[in-house]
Design an enzyme around this catalytic site. Structure first.
Site, PDB file in Angstrom:
ATOM      1  CG  ASN A  73     -16.833  32.561 -32.573  1.00  0.00           C
ATOM      2  OD1 ASN A  73     -17.876  32.844 -31.995  1.00  0.00           O
ATOM      3  ND2 ASN A  73     -15.962  33.473 -32.961  1.00  0.00           N
ATOM      4  CG  HIS A 125     -16.672  41.063 -39.585  1.00  0.00           C
ATOM      5  ND1 HIS A 125     -15.360  41.414 -39.853  1.00  0.00           N
ATOM      6  CD2 HIS A 125     -16.655  40.435 -38.388  1.00  0.00           C
ATOM      7  CE1 HIS A 125     -14.589  41.010 -38.864  1.00  0.00           C
ATOM      8  NE2 HIS A 125     -15.345  40.414 -37.959  1.00  0.00           N
ATOM      9  CD  GLU A 132     -21.535  39.496 -40.840  1.00  0.00           C
ATOM     10  OE1 GLU A 132     -21.339  38.447 -40.194  1.00  0.00           O
ATOM     11  OE2 GLU A 132     -21.374  40.629 -40.367  1.00  0.00           O
ATOM     12  CB  SER A 157     -20.269  38.157 -36.258  1.00  0.00           C
ATOM     13  OG  SER A 157     -20.170  39.571 -36.348  1.00  0.00           O
ATOM     14  CG  ASP A 207     -18.404  37.277 -43.701  1.00  0.00           C
ATOM     15  OD1 ASP A 207     -18.326  36.116 -43.246  1.00  0.00           O
ATOM     16  OD2 ASP A 207     -17.786  38.234 -43.201  1.00  0.00           O
ATOM     17  CG  HIS A 239     -20.179  33.838 -37.252  1.00  0.00           C
ATOM     18  ND1 HIS A 239     -19.579  33.507 -36.057  1.00  0.00           N
ATOM     19  CD2 HIS A 239     -19.574  34.978 -37.670  1.00  0.00           C
ATOM     20  CE1 HIS A 239     -18.668  34.414 -35.754  1.00  0.00           C
ATOM     21  NE2 HIS A 239     -18.644  35.315 -36.715  1.00  0.00           N
ATOM     22  CE  LYS A 241     -15.768  33.580 -37.012  1.00  0.00           C
ATOM     23  NZ  LYS A 241     -14.461  33.709 -37.745  1.00  0.00           N
TER      24      LYS A 241
END
Length: 398
Positions: A52, A138, A177, A181, A206, A209, A241
């Site tokens: 990541n 997640h 998110e 992910s 969230d 990423h 990440k």
């Protein structure tokens, strides 16, 4: 040393045997070195398409120098929880830097994204509340939501009509998110913000990423989609990440942060991240803010991979981020494909249930700005043409 005979009420061996029989048993691999583009295992070099480290910063000399300087000044650990003596000037400066970068009033640091997500949900939600979650959120969010006294309602992935039908006014928290992910696609944040405002509920992102990868100065998914950060009550992001270090944060209003300082048990009762780590993250943010060329290079590599994989007939998800899921179907087929790539010197991990739904096992290919065009071409050459559905033992997926 001989292991003791394991007996008792937990059935550990049976559970492990069941996982192995279903081709779902997880094992760790010890690496001898890793960057955003390469990996060394048992003395062999591999092209690494499983990290990541999206901007290739994990081995950046300036970040390593900041970490070393932080150790010289603060030592290797924080020595205590943040409410005792574990909160240093370096932590405070990092929080202020993050708040300025992301356009929020205040920020609170956590040791990892899992604990940050769980701390927020546990501290805020009681039995009188409702929690709405995207079905592909997640595991940290899903798990905590299932354990809380509030009622959790899950809506179909990015299905705003379904969410709207489930919403009740002024009852709780909507969580999604920024970049998912396992699928690499993004949530529609303008629509989420509108639904939250109309229903009087809070909204949490969230953005583990998306941070560093998307938007002007790498400010993340909200910035990339032109969404005012003030319309999202809670932002969570991680440093392990695109930022290339470790740790996480929660950002929002000053009142929210003060509340979490007092009521978030994951924060109150954990030894704080080392101050030296905070120094390294602060340096990383400075680099990320000026990394527009690296982000542009990464975007070009993503296009190159997608075009090449499509030409080979491989099924791809609707992702234009560094996360490129190559959907295979059955777990055995995913493991076999991962091993074939490994034999060719390319490291890509197979992702299987329960991380993803049954029948959607995949190779989770991740790209980094540290990769070169020839690295992507080597990956495509190792993949080769996609075999037929019957040969692969799984169905194509869009």
């Amino acid at each position: 040393m001989k292991s003791p005979v394991v007996t008792g009420p937990f059935g550990l061996g049976k559970a492990l045997a069941g996982r192995e029989q279903a081709a779902l048993l997880r094992r760790r691999t010890a690496t001898d070195g890793s960057t955003g583009a390469s990996l060394v295992v048992d003395g062999r070099d591999y092209l690494n398409f499983s990290a990541n480290d999206y901007l290739g910063l994990a081995d950046h000399p300036a970040i390593k120098a900041a970490f070393k300087a932080g150790i010289e000044r603060y030592g290797t650990g924080s020595g205590a929880s943040p409410l005792v003596t574990g909160y240093s000037r370096a932590h405070q400066q990092l929080e202020e830097t993050l708040a300025d970068w992301l356009g929020v009033e205040a920020v609170l640091l956590f040791n990892c994204g899992f604990s940050a997500n769980q701390a927020v949900l546990k501290a805020l939600l009681g039995k009188e509340h409702l929690l709405w979650q995207d079905k592909l959120n997640h595991a940290s969010l899903q798990e905590m939501g299932s354990q809380l006294p509030c009622k959790m309602k899950r809506f179909g992935h990015n299905d705003m009509a379904a969410l709207e039908r489930l919403l009740e006014p002024n009852r709780g928290l909507i969580v999604s998110e920024g970049v998912f992910s396992m699928d690499g696609d993004q949530a529609p944040w303008a629509e989420l913000a509108t639904l939250a405002a109309q229903s009087g509920n809070w909204l949490m992102i969230d953005d583990a990423h998306g941070l560093g990868v998307l938007g002007p100065q790498g400010r993340g998914t909200l910035a990339a989609q032109g969404v005012d950060p003030s319309s999202v009550h809670i932002q969570m992001g991680t440093f392990g990440k695109a930022l290339g270090v470790a740790g996480a944060f929660v950002g929002g209003s000053r009142e929210l942060v003060d509340y979490l300082v007092n009521f978030a048990r994951h924060y109150v009762y954990s030894t704080h991240m080392p101050a030296a780590q905070a120094c390294a993250v602060s340096k990383s943010i400075a680099l990320v803010r000026g990394a527009d060329e690296a982000r542009a290079r990464l975007a070009r590599l993503i296009v190159r991979f997608r075009q090449g994989a499509a030409a080979l007939g491989w099924p791809l998800g609707a992702s234009y981020t560094p996360i490129q899921p190559l959907l295979v179907g059955e777990s055995v087929a995913a493991l076999q494909l991962a091993q074939r790539l490994r034999d060719s010197g390319v490291w890509v991990s197979a992702i299987r249930p329960p991380t993803v739904s049954v029948g959607t096992a995949r190779l989770r290919i991740t790209l980094s700005a540290a990769h070169r065009e020839q690295d992507v071409d080597s990956l495509l050459e190792a993949l080769g043409p996609c075999p037929s559905t019957d040969q692969r033992g799984g169905a194509h997926a869009a």
